[in-house]
Scaffold this active site. Structure first.
Site, mmCIF file in Angstrom:
data_model
loop_
_atom_site.group_PDB
_atom_site.id
_atom_site.type_symbol
_atom_site.label_atom_id
_atom_site.label_comp_id
_atom_site.label_asym_id
_atom_site.label_seq_id
_atom_site.Cartn_x
_atom_site.Cartn_y
_atom_site.Cartn_z
ATOM 1 N N ASP A 82 0.803 -1.201 0.013
ATOM 2 C CA ASP A 82 0.077 0.013 0.120
ATOM 3 C C ASP A 82 0.778 1.271 0.222
ATOM 4 O O ASP A 82 1.918 1.278 0.678
ATOM 5 C CB ASP A 82 -0.847 -0.187 1.367
ATOM 6 C CG ASP A 82 -1.717 0.935 1.324
ATOM 7 O OD1 ASP A 82 -2.308 1.485 0.116
ATOM 8 O OD2 ASP A 82 -2.437 1.574 2.260
ATOM 9 N N HIS A 178 -8.123 10.033 3.789
ATOM 10 C CA HIS A 178 -7.486 9.232 4.847
ATOM 11 C C HIS A 178 -7.883 9.766 6.205
ATOM 12 O O HIS A 178 -7.780 10.742 6.573
ATOM 13 C CB HIS A 178 -5.972 9.018 4.494
ATOM 14 C CG HIS A 178 -5.492 8.467 3.069
ATOM 15 N ND1 HIS A 178 -4.678 9.068 2.124
ATOM 16 C CD2 HIS A 178 -5.936 7.388 2.699
ATOM 17 C CE1 HIS A 178 -4.511 8.117 1.193
ATOM 18 N NE2 HIS A 178 -5.275 7.023 1.495
#
Length: 284
Positions: A82, A178
């Site tokens: 990621d 996020h």
């Protein structure tokens, strides 16, 4: 079963018309909690780690622990990198045996993003693994990296970006953020425009703070992978903190770890159910 290649997982996801959760790990307890939930759900998934979390486990160690657990499972799982913000991160993950990688070059201008992404794709071809890239800038805090503002994905750039880079998955910025401290609101008209022109499957980052009713719609909007990190870390830390509050002098670390592991499992299982509640069938 053994960990599988990301291309194979993508094909399974598309055939079953489900969404794969992509759950971030850091250590053994989080890993076991995630994979127990995945196995319980029967829905294929990605388990992933960002380079910012690698100092705890290392690429090789995280591969070993995920691979060892996956061998005991019947549900397909791929180990994914990621937010690989450097070529070195992509190379390290590929060399360690990861089944797919993300190269994150969103901090660069468009042409630089294309160039760096292309280089990562060419390298990953040698390992036969798919590459995810980000077009647009997803706001919020991902570990220690903070992105100010939210530069949404421009649909008019999508075809050119895919054509010039050769990426296999596209992470989009459509109002997602996020972390847990911002207010995400998915721009579904924009997402639909992107889906209509994009020749590869879409990825949604920052799902921890997105309302369940919006997450449930992703399966019908071209999204096959949804990233969840903050919710898992919060569950882990809260479980450990609760144990300490209840008994400040305790020293049985095993039970503290098991409580945190169980908390992660419960969150992951719920997220998988939410992601796939609008799928054609519930698959066990």
């Amino acid at each position: 079963m053994p960990l599988i290649n990301g291309f194979d997982l993508i094909n399974i996801i598309k055939e079953r018309h489900v969404v794969a959760g992509a759950f971030n790990t850091t250590n053994l307890e989080t890993t076991i909690g995630i994979l127990d939930a995945v196995e319980k759900s029967g829905i294929p998934a990605f388990i992933q780690i960002a380079p910012t979390n690698i100092p705890v486990s290392g690429y090789d160690y995280i591969y070993d622990m995920v691979a060892r657990k996956a061998k005991t499972m019947d549900t397909p799982v791929t180990l994914h990198l990621d937010h690989g913000k450097s070529f070195e991160a992509v190379r390290s993950a590929a060399q360690a045996g990861f089944g797919s990688v993300m190269t994150d070059n969103a901090k660069y201008d468009y042409d630089e993003n294309v160039q760096h992404t292309f280089e990562a794709v060419q390298y990953a071809k040698g390992y036969g693994i798919p590459v995810e890239a980000e077009l647009g800038a997803i706001a919020g805090k991902e570990d220690d990296d903070v992105t100010e503002g939210n530069g949404k994905t421009d649909p008019t750039q999508v075809v050119d970006f895919i054509s010039r880079t050769g990426v296999d998955l596209l992470a989009v910025a459509v109002g997602n953020v996020h972390g847990l401290n911002l207010d995400p609101n998915i721009d579904f008209p924009l997402l639909k425009k992107i889906q209509e022109v994009c020749p590869v499957p879409l990825v949604l980052h920052g799902a921890s703070g997105i309302p369940d009713e919006q997450i449930a719609q992703m399966v019908d909007n071209g999204v096959i992978k949804i990233n969840v990190a903050s919710d898992l870390r919060t569950a882990y830390i809260k479980a450990a903190g609760k144990d300490y509050q209840q008994e400040p002098n305790r020293f049985d670390l095993v039970n503290v770890c098991l409580d945190a592991e169980k908390a992660v499992e419960e969150v992951v299982y719920k997220k998988i159910q939410v992601m796939n509640q609008n799928s054609l069938t519930k698959v066990k």
